[in-house]
Write a protein that holds these residues in place. Structure first.
Motif, short mmCIF file in Angstrom:
data_model
loop_
_atom_site.label_atom_id
_atom_site.label_comp_id
_atom_site.label_asym_id
_atom_site.label_seq_id
_atom_site.Cartn_x
_atom_site.Cartn_y
_atom_site.Cartn_z
N GLN A 26 21.72 4.30 0.90
CA GLN A 26 20.89 5.94 1.03
C GLN A 26 19.30 5.15 0.49
N PRO A 27 18.72 6.28 0.27
CA PRO A 27 16.69 5.94 -0.09
C PRO A 27 17.16 5.96 -1.57
N SER A 28 16.37 4.80 -1.97
CA SER A 28 16.25 4.89 -3.63
C SER A 28 15.00 5.02 -3.97
N PRO A 29 15.20 6.30 -5.25
CA PRO A 29 13.47 6.45 -5.86
C PRO A 29 12.33 5.64 -5.64
N ALA A 30 11.11 6.11 -5.13
CA ALA A 30 9.98 5.17 -4.97
C ALA A 30 9.52 4.07 -5.37
N PRO A 31 9.85 2.92 -5.52
CA PRO A 31 9.00 2.12 -6.70
C PRO A 31 8.09 2.43 -6.92
N PRO A 32 7.14 2.10 -8.39
CA PRO A 32 5.70 2.49 -7.90
C PRO A 32 5.17 1.17 -7.41
N ASP B 10 -3.43 -13.01 -0.85
CA ASP B 10 -1.87 -13.54 -1.26
C ASP B 10 -0.41 -12.66 -1.57
N HIS B 11 0.39 -12.60 -0.98
CA HIS B 11 1.56 -11.88 -1.33
C HIS B 11 2.76 -11.93 -1.87
N THR B 12 2.48 -13.30 -2.17
CA THR B 12 3.41 -14.26 -3.15
C THR B 12 4.04 -13.73 -3.98
N ALA B 13 3.02 -12.74 -4.78
CA ALA B 13 3.67 -12.82 -6.00
C ALA B 13 3.89 -11.36 -5.85
N LEU B 14 4.22 -9.97 -4.73
CA LEU B 14 4.34 -9.26 -4.10
C LEU B 14 5.92 -9.81 -4.11
N LEU B 15 6.63 -10.75 -3.75
CA LEU B 15 7.79 -10.34 -3.48
C LEU B 15 8.95 -10.48 -4.07
N PRO B 16 8.63 -10.85 -5.54
CA PRO B 16 9.58 -10.65 -6.12
C PRO B 16 9.92 -9.21 -6.18
N ARG B 17 8.71 -8.07 -5.73
CA ARG B 17 8.81 -6.70 -6.42
C ARG B 17 9.41 -6.01 -5.60
N VAL B 18 9.99 -6.24 -4.28
CA VAL B 18 10.40 -5.56 -3.00
C VAL B 18 11.17 -5.64 -3.46
N ARG B 19 12.01 -3.38 -3.48
CA ARG B 19 13.51 -3.39 -3.52
C ARG B 19 13.68 -2.83 -2.37
N LEU C 4 1.08 -1.51 -0.07
CA LEU C 4 0.52 0.23 0.23
C LEU C 4 0.95 1.69 -0.10
N PHE C 5 1.65 1.18 0.40
CA PHE C 5 2.59 2.44 0.74
C PHE C 5 4.29 1.98 0.52
N PRO C 6 4.72 1.54 -0.43
CA PRO C 6 5.73 1.34 -0.29
C PRO C 6 7.06 2.24 -0.17
N GLU C 7 7.19 3.13 -1.12
CA GLU C 7 7.71 4.21 -0.52
C GLU C 7 8.03 4.91 0.56
N ARG C 8 7.83 5.22 1.75
CA ARG C 8 7.69 5.10 2.86
C ARG C 8 8.63 4.42 4.22
N LEU C 9 8.56 3.15 3.23
CA LEU C 9 9.27 1.72 4.04
C LEU C 9 11.09 2.01 3.27
N ARG C 10 11.72 1.52 4.28
CA ARG C 10 13.44 1.66 3.94
C ARG C 10 13.79 0.02 3.74
N GLY C 11 13.25 -0.73 4.97
CA GLY C 11 13.44 -2.14 5.26
C GLY C 11 12.63 -2.93 5.59
N LEU C 12 12.28 -4.30 5.29
CA LEU C 12 11.81 -5.21 5.91
C LEU C 12 12.23 -5.99 6.95
N VAL C 13 11.50 -6.54 8.37
CA VAL C 13 11.67 -7.58 8.75
C VAL C 13 10.18 -8.66 8.94
N LEU C 14 10.10 -9.67 8.74
CA LEU C 14 9.68 -10.24 8.42
C LEU C 14 10.07 -11.44 9.75
N ALA C 15 9.29 -11.63 10.74
CA ALA C 15 9.65 -12.84 11.87
C ALA C 15 8.45 -14.02 11.31
N ASP C 16 8.77 -15.01 11.62
CA ASP C 16 8.24 -16.40 11.79
C ASP C 16 7.11 -16.04 10.88
#
Length: 279
Positions: free
Chosen positions: A271-277, A198-207, A112-124
């Motif tokens: 360094q922050p990169s340009p926001a992904p679409p 289902d977020h499986t298809a989203l995973l390869p697009r995580v920048r 929903l708002f990828p431009e605000r996230l600099r990293g993801l921690v996905l635990a269990d």
């Protein structure tokens, strides 16, 4: 909107660090708890990381000290609440960490708002949608919690949430969080979660970089699932915490925090990169 969420906000704020160049300011860390817990599940991480960076840990809608607000029917409502809280606290970007259901909320936030996230921690956690059998099971559990409360459920699952050999202190904390959760809020979350995307298809697009963490003895989201999640993300690190089950951040906080600290240092240096679409 989410100003109603209860939360902890500790550590140096963006205002106190404004004299630093952006690349020298530690990225804020936002922690999203799982079900049926509250923000106190992150107490070791709040204590460990708030001396050097801003750490925000909310109680999700209907959990802990947060009121239920409007009835939750769409799982993405949790992500919208997080977004509104970031607005309220003027957190422009952050590392977003979530465990179990919290990890699924983190993925929805990235959608929903990828431009605000600099990293993801996905635990269990798992990115997949629920199976038909799982939908039925979650709906049945929601009915049970409304009828009986969470006491019997907490007794039954305690030694799956944490390993049987976990300390008595950790077991007591986890049991208290579960029994302190509103049955109405827990049931609503279960029904919404059963119908999540289902977020499986989203995973390869995580920048952005991701850290995948799992307890070696987790039977809810086993190591095999964490390895698949790690493999699907373009830029991720996998850390398996030995001697832990579904809540490694509480069961083995020192090891969990070492992995998280290394990841945060890497994000801080990037360094922050340009926001992904938006997907």
């Amino acid at each position: 909107m989410a100003p109603f969420l209860a939360y902890e906000d500790k550590g140096p704020t963006s205002g106190s660090a404004s004299s630093r160049p952006p690349h020298a300011t530690p990225v804020p860390l936002v922690l999203v708890h799982g079900h049926p817990f509250d923000r106190s599940m992150w107490s070791p991480q709040i204590e460990a990381f708030s001396p050097g960076r801003r750490v925000v840990a909310p109680d999700l809608r209907g959990y802990g000290a947060s009121p239920a607000g409007r009835p939750l029917t769409d799982f993405s409502g949790f992500a919208r609440d997080i977004e509104a809280l970031l607005d309220e606290l003027a957190v422009d970007s952050c590392v977003l960490a979530g465990l179990s259901m919290g990890g699924q909320i983190v993925l929805d936030c990235y959608r929903l708002f990828p431009e605000r996230l600099r990293g993801l921690v996905l635990a269990d956690t798992s990115p997949a949608s629920e199976t038909p059998q799982g939908v039925r099971a979650r709906d049945a559990m929601a009915d049970r919690l409304l009828a009986e409360g969470l006491g019997g459920y907490a007794d039954e699952v305690l030694e799956r949430m944490v390993a049987p050999y976990a300390s008595a202190r950790v077991k007591a904390h986890v049991h208290a969080m579960m029994t302190g959760t509103s049955p109405q809020a827990a049931a609503a979350a279960l029904r919404a979660r059963a119908r999540r995307r289902d977020h499986t298809a989203l995973l390869p697009r995580v920048r952005v970089p991701a850290l995948v963490v799992v307890g070696a003895d987790d039977t809810y989201t086993p190591v095999s699932g964490a390895r698949a999640l790690h493999a699907a993300l373009p830029d991720s690190t996998l850390h398996v915490v030995e001697g832990a089950a579904h809540l490694p951040n509480l069961e083995r906080p020192e090891e969990f925090d070492r992995a998280l600290a290394a990841f945060l240092a890497r994000v801080d240096a990037r360094q922050p990169s340009p926001a992904p679409p938006r997907p």
